[in-house]
Enzyme design. Structure first.
Site, PDB file in Angstrom:
ATOM      1  N   HIS A  30       0.813  -1.176   0.000  1.00  0.00           N
ATOM      2  CA  HIS A  30       0.045  -0.047  -0.147  1.00  0.00           C
ATOM      3  C   HIS A  30       0.904   1.081   0.101  1.00  0.00           C
ATOM      4  O   HIS A  30       1.825   1.394   0.707  1.00  0.00           O
ATOM      5  CB  HIS A  30      -0.979  -0.098   1.227  1.00  0.00           C
ATOM      6  CG  HIS A  30      -1.758   1.071   1.137  1.00  0.00           C
ATOM      7  ND1 HIS A  30      -2.972   0.951   0.411  1.00  0.00           N
ATOM      8  CD2 HIS A  30      -1.756   2.438   2.059  1.00  0.00           C
ATOM      9  CE1 HIS A  30      -3.673   2.028   0.811  1.00  0.00           C
ATOM     10  NE2 HIS A  30      -2.954   3.040   1.586  1.00  0.00           N
ATOM     11  N   GLU A  88       8.593   1.451  -3.259  1.00  0.00           N
ATOM     12  CA  GLU A  88       7.915   0.433  -3.264  1.00  0.00           C
ATOM     13  C   GLU A  88       8.596  -0.791  -3.895  1.00  0.00           C
ATOM     14  O   GLU A  88       8.854  -1.767  -3.491  1.00  0.00           O
ATOM     15  CB  GLU A  88       6.599   0.440  -3.829  1.00  0.00           C
ATOM     16  CG  GLU A  88       5.536   1.208  -3.179  1.00  0.00           C
ATOM     17  CD  GLU A  88       4.189   1.413  -3.924  1.00  0.00           C
ATOM     18  OE1 GLU A  88       3.881   0.493  -4.381  1.00  0.00           O
ATOM     19  OE2 GLU A  88       3.828   2.277  -3.900  1.00  0.00           O
TER      20      GLU A  88
HETATM   21  C1  GRF Z   1       1.122   0.399  -6.161  1.00  0.00           C
HETATM   22  O1  GRF Z   1       1.244   1.970  -5.841  1.00  0.00           O
HETATM   23  C2  GRF Z   1       0.731  -0.472  -5.018  1.00  0.00           C
HETATM   24  O2  GRF Z   1       1.123   0.216  -3.659  1.00  0.00           O
HETATM   25  C3  GRF Z   1      -0.667  -0.170  -5.026  1.00  0.00           C
HETATM   26  O3  GRF Z   1      -1.152  -0.093  -6.496  1.00  0.00           O
HETATM   27  C4  GRF Z   1      -0.164   0.214  -7.201  1.00  0.00           C
HETATM   28  C5  GRF Z   1       0.496  -0.819  -8.416  1.00  0.00           C
HETATM   29  O4  GRF Z   1       1.220  -0.168  -8.968  1.00  0.00           O
HETATM   30  N1  GRF Z   1      -1.291  -1.054  -4.311  1.00  0.00           N
HETATM   31  P1  GRF Z   1       2.039  -0.877 -10.202  1.00  0.00           P
HETATM   32  O5  GRF Z   1       1.111  -1.719 -11.199  1.00  0.00           O
HETATM   33  O6  GRF Z   1       2.982  -1.889  -9.440  1.00  0.00           O
HETATM   34  O7  GRF Z   1       2.973  -0.143 -10.956  1.00  0.00           O
END
Ligand code: GRF
Length: 214
Positions: A112, A182
């Site tokens: 998240h 992330e």
């Molecule tokens: C990410 O920002 C994650 O935190 C959220 O959804 C987004 C997915 O992005 N749950 P991606 O498809 O990995 O670029």
């Protein structure tokens, strides 16, 4: 020396797939405790599909029109077919059903783009999260990897990473920096989770980089 046997993960989402790409790349390291056995999406137009093809990972699409019980049944049968140990959500917009959580013995994790428990829950996705962070005047945000439960964005935290909010940040600029964080956090947090929960598969070999997970 890395683990001799790897835990098999499936990545489920419907977004651009940037986390899926980071996970596929991290999985190639001999130190990684997991391999990406499957990418699963609800849209054949999702960036996730391009990522799966580019990374040479099996791809399955369950069309968005498939919902409820039918979706859960289909998902469980794919998880069985590909012998998946951990289901990894990355941009999956629906709740995971009790049937799927039970089938996976609770081994379902999510990322998240905020420091949960703040800025989570229904409606907190995409730019909405970063708009809310900016409106709150917080000077720090980040990302959270957590175990999935029947509610949005609840469940035990596996790892978090912090990102400073800078003067002049827009929701989009903040989203970009959080996403970069992330990509670092997710592989580390999953390796950590696997080391804690799948010692029978990966053994007790220490996994590089885990100390970075708080
Ligand atoms: C990410 O920002 C994650 O935190 C959220 O959804 C987004 C997915 O992005 N749950 P991606 O498809 O990995 O670029």
């Amino acid at each position: 020396m890395g683990p001799t046997t790897k835990v098999r993960i499936a990545i489920l989402g419907s977004g651009t797939g940037s986390n899926a790409k980071a996970l596929c790349q991290a999985a190639r390291s001999s130190e990684s405790a997991f391999s990406v056995a499957l990418v699963l999406t609800t849209s054949s137009a999702a960036g996730m599909c391009e990522v799966a093809r580019g990374e040479n990972v099996d791809l399955e699409v369950i069309p968005a029109s498939v919902k409820g019980e039918e979706f859960s049944t289909k998902l469980c049968s794919l998880l069985e077919q590909y012998r998946i140990d951990v289901l990894v959500l990355a941009g999956f917009m629906r709740l995971v059903s009790p049937k799927v959580l039970t089938y996976m013995s609770g081994h379902v994790v999510n990322i998240h783009p905020a420091l949960l428990p703040e800025f989570g829950g229904k409606g907190m996705y995409g730019l909405h999260v970063h708009e809310a962070v900016l409106a709150s005047g917080r000077t720090e945000t980040g990302a959270t990897v957590h175990v999935v439960t029947e509610q949005y964005d609840e469940g035990a935290v596996i790892g978090q990473t912090k990102v400073s909010v800078l003067e002049g940040d827009s929701p989009a600029s903040l989203q970009k920096r959080v996403k970069e964080s992330e990509h670092q956090l997710y592989p580390l947090a999953i390796n950590h989770y696997i080391r804690e929960n799948f010692q029978d598969i990966v053994g007790s070999v220490p996994i590089a980089g885990i100390s970075a997970v708080s």
